[in-house]
Write an enzyme that holds these catalytic residues in place. Structure first.
Site, PDB file in Angstrom:
ATOM      1  N   GLY A   1       4.729  -8.824   3.551  1.00 42.40           N
ATOM      2  CA  GLY A   1       5.979  -8.836   2.795  1.00 42.40           C
ATOM      3  C   GLY A   1       7.200  -9.012   3.679  1.00 42.40           C
ATOM      4  O   GLY A   1       7.408  -8.232   4.596  1.00 42.40           O
ATOM      5  N   SER A   2       8.038 -10.012   3.418  1.00 40.82           N
ATOM      6  CA  SER A   2       9.126 -10.275   4.341  1.00 40.82           C
ATOM      7  C   SER A   2      10.070 -11.354   3.819  1.00 40.82           C
ATOM      8  O   SER A   2       9.957 -11.815   2.688  1.00 40.82           O
ATOM      9  CB  SER A   2       8.545 -10.705   5.687  1.00 40.82           C
ATOM     10  OG  SER A   2       7.480 -11.601   5.484  1.00 40.82           O
TER      11      SER A   2
END
Length: 220
Positions: A188-189
Site C-alpha cells: 500500500g503506497s
C-alpha cells in the site's frame, strides 16, 4: 508474468510457515472443518501475496519518449494540483499523485529518461497514503531526474498506513531509462511526480494508470 525480486524471500518463507502450520493442524487437530477452513484461508493469503509481488514485464509502446512523462506506477490519480515542493525545488510545482491499492502492482518505474541528480530518504509517519499530508509527513524517498533537455523532474515514493518499507534502486549520477524499475513499495503506497508549472497534464482525477504505459504529462 513474474515475481518481483523484493517478494522472493517473503513468498518462500511464507510458504514454508503456512505449510508447517497446516501440517501440524492436519495431524493434531481432529476437526476436518477447521482444517479445511485453515487450508482455504492459507491459500487465500498466499495467493494475495503472490498477486501483490507480481512483476509484469512491460515495454513502453513507442521509442519516441522525448518530453513525455510516463506513469511510474499502477493505480489511480488522486491529486493534480499546484503545490509548494519543500525538499528540493523549494518553489511551486505541478504535482500528480498516483495511489496504489494493495491489489495493484507495486513496482515503480522511472517516469522520464535522463540522469539521476539526487536520491534521498526521509523518515516519517504512516498516514493513509491518499491523505494530502502524506506527501510531507509520511516516510518517503526522493529521486530527482534531469532529462536530456535539462528539465528536472522529482519523483517521491511515499509509504502508507500498511507500507513499512520503501525500496529505491536509483543512484546519483547514473543514467536512467523508461522501462527500468526505479524501486518498490511494500503493501500500500503512493507516488508523487513534481513537474514544472508549464507541463501539460494529460490525465484526470480518478483516472487509472498503468505503470510504464500511461502518459501522464508532456514537458514544454
Amino acid at each position: 508474468m513474474r515475481i518481483h525480486r523484493e517478494g522472493t524471500s517473503i513468498l518462500v518463507v511464507s510458504f514454508i510457515v503456512l505449510l508447517f502450520v497446516n501440517t501440524l493442524s492436519y495431524y493434531f487437530v481432529p476437526c476436518d472443518i477447521f482444517n479445511m477452513l485453515l487450508l482455504g484461508g492459507s491459500l487465500f493469503i498466499y495467493l494475495m501475496m503472490v498477486n501483490f509481488f507480481r512483476s509484469p514485464k512491460r515495454t513502453f509502446p513507442s521509442e519516441d519518449v522525448e518530453k513525455l512523462v510516463i506513469a511510474p506506477a499502477d493505480g489511480k490519480v488522486v491529486v493534480i494540483e499546484e503545490v509548494f515542493e519543500p525538499d528540493y525545488f523549494k518553489d511551486k510545482r505541478r504535482m500528480i499523485s498516483i495511489f496504489m491499492s494493495p491489489l495493484n502492482v507495486h513496482a515503480n518505474w522511472y517516469p522520464v529518461e535522463g540522469i539521476v541528480k539526487k536520491v534521498g530518504h526521509q523518515k516519517g509517519k504512516f498516514h493513509k497514503a491518499w491523505l494530502p499530508k502524506a506527501s510531507t509527513e509520511n516516510e518517503r524517498s526522493l529521486v530527482v531526474i534531469e532529462t536530456p533537455e535539462g528539465t528536472e523532474v522529482l519523483v517521491r515514493q511515499i509509504a502508507g498506513a500498511m507500507a513499512r518499507r520503501i525500496v529505491t534502486y536509483a543512484e546519483p549520477g547514473e543514467e536512467c531509462f523508461i522501462d527500468q524499475h526505479m524501486g518498490f513499495i511494500k503493501f500500500g503506497s503512493r507516488v508523487d511526480v513534481y513537474l514544472p508549472l508549464d507541463a501539460e497534464v494529460l490525465v484526470e482525477l480518478e483516472q487509472k494508470t498503468v505503470g510504464d504505459e500511461t502518459v501522464i504529462a508532456k514537458l514544454k
